[in-house]
Scaffold this active site. Structure first.
Site, PDB file in Angstrom:
ATOM      1  CG  HIS A   1      -0.492  -0.626   2.411  1.00 10.92           C
ATOM      2  ND1 HIS A   1      -1.026  -1.801   2.860  1.00 10.92           N
ATOM      3  CD2 HIS A   1       0.509  -0.329   3.261  1.00 10.92           C
ATOM      4  CE1 HIS A   1      -0.393  -2.169   3.958  1.00 10.92           C
ATOM      5  NE2 HIS A   1       0.541  -1.301   4.218  1.00 10.92           N
ATOM      6  CE1 TYR A   2      -3.090   5.023   0.630  1.00 11.21           C
ATOM      7  CE2 TYR A   2      -2.553   3.454   2.364  1.00 11.21           C
ATOM      8  CZ  TYR A   2      -3.471   4.219   1.688  1.00 11.21           C
ATOM      9  OH  TYR A   2      -4.787   4.183   2.061  1.00 11.21           O
TER      10      TYR A   2
END
Length: 167
Positions: free
Chosen positions: A82-83
């Protein structure tokens, strides 16, 4: 066409022009993939993932929420959950990037990227180059790697905090 000649049609399915996937690949409908791209067996592309421009993603990988991949080679068993931003980079076998890791690929002064090799500065001749990360390496949350960073295998890159000193 070079993509069709070099991929085994029995093992890969072309889901859109120049986007090839292996068996048991899960691609969330809220992700974006822009060709050319190859995604190997058992890889999961989660919602919000953005894959563009010459991406090769190995087997058993997780490409997560809000992770962007551009011009990159991702070897098997990588976890980019994620991210993350992975630009113009190569990630070895079993690399894990914590949340918010950025593999920066462009120097803020716009000059070509240099790397160090055997203590000497070597010009890549490229304006854009991210990182080369060795097998079984962990990069901790919110780390930003400078363009041209090379990390060897079996490395644990963590941001130092006062809490880490207590461990």
């Amino acid at each position: 066409d070079v993509y069709k000649r070099q991929l085994d049609k029995d093992n890969y399915t072309e889901i859109e022009d120049h986007i090839w996937v292996g068996s048991n690949v899960e691609i969330d409908k809220l992700s974006t993939i822009i060709a050319p791209c190859i995604i190997d067996d058992n890889t999961i592309i989660r919602p919000g993932a953005y894959i563009r421009g010459n991406a090769i993603i190995g087997k058993n990988c997780v490409i997560g929420n809000s992770t962007e991949i551009k011009n990159a080679i991702i070897f098997d068993n990588c976890q980019l959950p994620h991210y993350n931003y992975i630009g113009d980079s190569i990630l070895g076998y079993h690399v894990h990037l914590g949340a918010g890791v950025i593999l920066s690929n462009l120097k803020n002064d716009g000059t070509n990227i240099d790397i160090k090799y055997k203590g000497k500065k070597v010009s890549t001749g490229m304006r854009k180059m991210g990182s080369v990360i060795g097998d079984s390496t962990e990069v901790g949350c919110n780390s930003v790697l400078y363009p041209g960073t090379i990390i060897g295998k079996n490395t644990n890159c963590l941001l130092y905090t006062s809490d880490a000193a207590d461990e």
